[in-house]
Design a protein around this motif. Sequence first.
Motif, PDB file in Angstrom:
ATOM      1  N   GLU A 216       0.852  -1.193   0.000  1.00 53.39           N
ATOM      2  CA  GLU A 216       0.000   0.000   0.000  1.00 53.39           C
ATOM      3  C   GLU A 216       0.886   1.240   0.000  1.00 53.39           C
ATOM      4  O   GLU A 216       1.618   1.479   0.969  1.00 53.39           O
ATOM      5  CB  GLU A 216      -0.898   0.028   1.238  1.00 53.39           C
ATOM      6  CG  GLU A 216      -1.949  -1.064   1.305  1.00 53.39           C
ATOM      7  CD  GLU A 216      -2.744  -0.990   2.587  1.00 53.39           C
ATOM      8  OE1 GLU A 216      -3.818  -0.362   2.584  1.00 53.39           O
ATOM      9  OE2 GLU A 216      -2.263  -1.534   3.608  1.00 53.39           O
ATOM     10  N   LEU A 217       0.800   2.002  -1.066  1.00 49.12           N
ATOM     11  CA  LEU A 217       1.496   3.281  -1.153  1.00 49.12           C
ATOM     12  C   LEU A 217       0.471   4.395  -1.110  1.00 49.12           C
ATOM     13  O   LEU A 217      -0.521   4.356  -1.842  1.00 49.12           O
ATOM     14  CB  LEU A 217       2.297   3.382  -2.455  1.00 49.12           C
ATOM     15  CG  LEU A 217       3.326   2.296  -2.761  1.00 49.12           C
ATOM     16  CD1 LEU A 217       4.026   2.605  -4.086  1.00 49.12           C
ATOM     17  CD2 LEU A 217       4.348   2.168  -1.644  1.00 49.12           C
ATOM     18  N   GLU A 218       0.711   5.380  -0.258  1.00 51.53           N
ATOM     19  CA  GLU A 218      -0.179   6.528  -0.153  1.00 51.53           C
ATOM     20  C   GLU A 218       0.625   7.807  -0.331  1.00 51.53           C
ATOM     21  O   GLU A 218       1.500   8.115   0.481  1.00 51.53           O
ATOM     22  CB  GLU A 218      -0.889   6.554   1.204  1.00 51.53           C
ATOM     23  CG  GLU A 218      -1.872   5.415   1.414  1.00 51.53           C
ATOM     24  CD  GLU A 218      -2.587   5.514   2.743  1.00 51.53           C
ATOM     25  OE1 GLU A 218      -2.327   6.496   3.489  1.00 51.53           O
ATOM     26  OE2 GLU A 218      -3.394   4.620   3.042  1.00 51.53           O
ATOM     27  N   SER A 219       0.357   8.513  -1.436  1.00 50.62           N
ATOM     28  CA  SER A 219       1.003   9.796  -1.737  1.00 50.62           C
ATOM     29  C   SER A 219       2.530   9.706  -1.657  1.00 50.62           C
ATOM     30  O   SER A 219       3.209  10.620  -1.175  1.00 50.62           O
ATOM     31  CB  SER A 219       0.506  10.888  -0.775  1.00 50.62           C
ATOM     32  OG  SER A 219      -0.895  11.031  -0.871  1.00 50.62           O
ATOM     33  N   VAL A 220       3.068   8.605  -2.165  1.00 51.20           N
ATOM     34  CA  VAL A 220       4.512   8.377  -2.075  1.00 51.20           C
ATOM     35  C   VAL A 220       5.252   9.207  -3.120  1.00 51.20           C
ATOM     36  O   VAL A 220       4.902   9.214  -4.303  1.00 51.20           O
ATOM     37  CB  VAL A 220       4.846   6.883  -2.238  1.00 51.20           C
ATOM     38  CG1 VAL A 220       6.335   6.676  -2.535  1.00 51.20           C
ATOM     39  CG2 VAL A 220       4.468   6.130  -0.974  1.00 51.20           C
ATOM     40  N   ALA A 221       6.265   9.907  -2.657  1.00 50.91           N
ATOM     41  CA  ALA A 221       7.138  10.687  -3.537  1.00 50.91           C
ATOM     42  C   ALA A 221       8.580  10.286  -3.274  1.00 50.91           C
ATOM     43  O   ALA A 221       8.939   9.874  -2.169  1.00 50.91           O
ATOM     44  CB  ALA A 221       6.957  12.183  -3.289  1.00 50.91           C
ATOM     45  N   ARG A 222       9.386  10.382  -4.331  1.00 49.76           N
ATOM     46  CA  ARG A 222      10.833  10.178  -4.166  1.00 49.76           C
ATOM     47  C   ARG A 222      11.549  11.233  -4.989  1.00 49.76           C
ATOM     48  O   ARG A 222      11.433  11.266  -6.214  1.00 49.76           O
ATOM     49  CB  ARG A 222      11.259   8.788  -4.620  1.00 49.76           C
ATOM     50  CG  ARG A 222      12.762   8.520  -4.451  1.00 49.76           C
ATOM     51  CD  ARG A 222      13.135   8.569  -2.974  1.00 49.76           C
ATOM     52  NE  ARG A 222      14.516   8.225  -2.703  1.00 49.76           N
ATOM     53  CZ  ARG A 222      15.482   9.113  -2.447  1.00 49.76           C
ATOM     54  NH1 ARG A 222      15.198  10.420  -2.459  1.00 49.76           N
ATOM     55  NH2 ARG A 222      16.703   8.733  -2.172  1.00 49.76           N
ATOM     56  N   THR A 223      12.245  12.118  -4.275  1.00 47.12           N
ATOM     57  CA  THR A 223      12.992  13.190  -4.914  1.00 47.12           C
ATOM     58  C   THR A 223      14.470  12.996  -4.620  1.00 47.12           C
ATOM     59  O   THR A 223      14.862  12.764  -3.471  1.00 47.12           O
ATOM     60  CB  THR A 223      12.536  14.568  -4.395  1.00 47.12           C
ATOM     61  OG1 THR A 223      11.149  14.739  -4.688  1.00 47.12           O
ATOM     62  CG2 THR A 223      13.335  15.683  -5.050  1.00 47.12           C
ATOM     63  N   TYR A 224      15.287  13.063  -5.661  1.00 47.83           N
ATOM     64  CA  TYR A 224      16.733  12.948  -5.501  1.00 47.83           C
ATOM     65  C   TYR A 224      17.333  14.345  -5.420  1.00 47.83           C
ATOM     66  O   TYR A 224      17.085  15.196  -6.285  1.00 47.83           O
ATOM     67  CB  TYR A 224      17.339  12.145  -6.654  1.00 47.83           C
ATOM     68  CG  TYR A 224      16.889  10.704  -6.645  1.00 47.83           C
ATOM     69  CD1 TYR A 224      17.459   9.780  -5.774  1.00 47.83           C
ATOM     70  CD2 TYR A 224      15.868  10.271  -7.488  1.00 47.83           C
ATOM     71  CE1 TYR A 224      17.037   8.462  -5.735  1.00 47.83           C
ATOM     72  CE2 TYR A 224      15.442   8.953  -7.470  1.00 47.83           C
ATOM     73  CZ  TYR A 224      16.033   8.055  -6.597  1.00 47.83           C
ATOM     74  OH  TYR A 224      15.604   6.752  -6.552  1.00 47.83           O
ATOM     75  N   ASP A 225      18.101  14.566  -4.382  1.00 45.84           N
ATOM     76  CA  ASP A 225      18.625  15.898  -4.072  1.00 45.84           C
ATOM     77  C   ASP A 225      19.870  16.180  -4.902  1.00 45.84           C
ATOM     78  O   ASP A 225      21.009  16.091  -4.421  1.00 45.84           O
ATOM     79  CB  ASP A 225      18.936  15.990  -2.578  1.00 45.84           C
ATOM     80  CG  ASP A 225      19.275  17.407  -2.150  1.00 45.84           C
ATOM     81  OD1 ASP A 225      18.997  18.329  -2.939  1.00 45.84           O
ATOM     82  OD2 ASP A 225      19.816  17.582  -1.044  1.00 45.84           O
ATOM     83  N   VAL A 226      19.646  16.472  -6.168  1.00 41.26           N
ATOM     84  CA  VAL A 226      20.718  16.875  -7.068  1.00 41.26           C
ATOM     85  C   VAL A 226      20.348  18.253  -7.614  1.00 41.26           C
ATOM     86  O   VAL A 226      19.336  18.831  -7.238  1.00 41.26           O
ATOM     87  CB  VAL A 226      20.892  15.849  -8.207  1.00 41.26           C
ATOM     88  CG1 VAL A 226      21.381  14.512  -7.656  1.00 41.26           C
ATOM     89  CG2 VAL A 226      19.595  15.652  -8.987  1.00 41.26           C
ATOM     90  N   ASP A 227      21.181  18.777  -8.485  1.00 36.13           N
ATOM     91  CA  ASP A 227      20.912  20.117  -9.028  1.00 36.13           C
ATOM     92  C   ASP A 227      20.745  20.034 -10.544  1.00 36.13           C
ATOM     93  O   ASP A 227      21.709  19.781 -11.259  1.00 36.13           O
ATOM     94  CB  ASP A 227      22.080  21.045  -8.688  1.00 36.13           C
ATOM     95  CG  ASP A 227      21.797  22.498  -9.052  1.00 36.13           C
ATOM     96  OD1 ASP A 227      20.612  22.839  -9.258  1.00 36.13           O
ATOM     97  OD2 ASP A 227      22.770  23.283  -9.130  1.00 36.13           O
ATOM     98  N   PRO A 228      19.508  20.218 -11.065  1.00 38.01           N
ATOM     99  CA  PRO A 228      18.270  20.473 -10.307  1.00 38.01           C
ATOM    100  C   PRO A 228      17.719  19.187  -9.710  1.00 38.01           C
ATOM    101  O   PRO A 228      18.090  18.096 -10.150  1.00 38.01           O
ATOM    102  CB  PRO A 228      17.333  21.021 -11.387  1.00 38.01           C
ATOM    103  CG  PRO A 228      17.784  20.320 -12.628  1.00 38.01           C
ATOM    104  CD  PRO A 228      19.278  20.219 -12.519  1.00 38.01           C
ATOM    105  N   PRO A 229      16.816  19.247  -8.705  1.00 37.31           N
ATOM    106  CA  PRO A 229      16.237  18.048  -8.091  1.00 37.31           C
ATOM    107  C   PRO A 229      15.509  17.186  -9.119  1.00 37.31           C
ATOM    108  O   PRO A 229      14.904  17.694 -10.062  1.00 37.31           O
ATOM    109  CB  PRO A 229      15.254  18.616  -7.056  1.00 37.31           C
ATOM    110  CG  PRO A 229      15.751  19.997  -6.787  1.00 37.31           C
ATOM    111  CD  PRO A 229      16.321  20.489  -8.090  1.00 37.31           C
TER     112      PRO A 229
END
Length: 255
Positions: free
Chosen positions: A6-19
């Motif tokens: 169960e995934l709820e509003s799952v986000a994955r952002t990689y902190d690079v430039d730009p993100p």
Amino acid sequence: MTAVVELESVARTYDVDPPVHALRGVDLAVAPGERLAVLGRSGSGKSTLLNVVGLLDRPTAGTYRLEGRDVSRVGERDRDALRADAIGFVFQESHVLGHRTVAQNVWLALMAAGVPRTDRVWKVPDMIGRVGLAHRADALGRLLSGGEKQRLAVARAVVTTPRLLLADEPTGNLDADNARGVLDLFDEQAGRGVAVLVITHDERTAAWADRTVRLEDGRIVPEVPAGPARPAAGTSGATAAGTTAPGPMPARPAP
């Protein structure tokens, strides 16, 4: 029945430039016994989704529950234990042990899962035979063809009887007969209540699934049912947001 994933509003952002926003507000559920195919172009977020579900990566935001347990922020030791106990992986790169034989590759997978030696003795030849590698049991992993390595990867994942099976292009390097054999093994697992999540570009595999979802730019977009509509065991209430629930499924052969 509790969904396996169960995934709820799952986000994955990689902190690079730009993100890099690899996943954006993904809502998804996979029920016990359901066969789900995830489609999408390169860069759509499919691999990130597989890594998050497989506890190889952490969501930046949102909640991930595995068999009802919130695993979004559990420690590394618990994540390792959960992966070994509940999850089987078939990666696009087979990751077979090249200096070990086919039989040893499967044996070591069972050892890592804590399967007793008495069971390993019969499970290894049985599984090798079922993926068509009995004649290659003593061959080193590095000497296998690409298709043989992929079948060995499937054998290692399935032999441990996981409750969640994750596969990245499991039939991409296989001919039609061997691809059908792999999907038959996945059918057996689903028939036992294992949730099967497959990333694929293969139309045969997409048509085989009970349900498909499509990722675009890290988001799930509506997708039509794959092949003849077929419900998996316990799918009521466990379909993904923006997707269509499966219809009746023909009976699977007994394992």
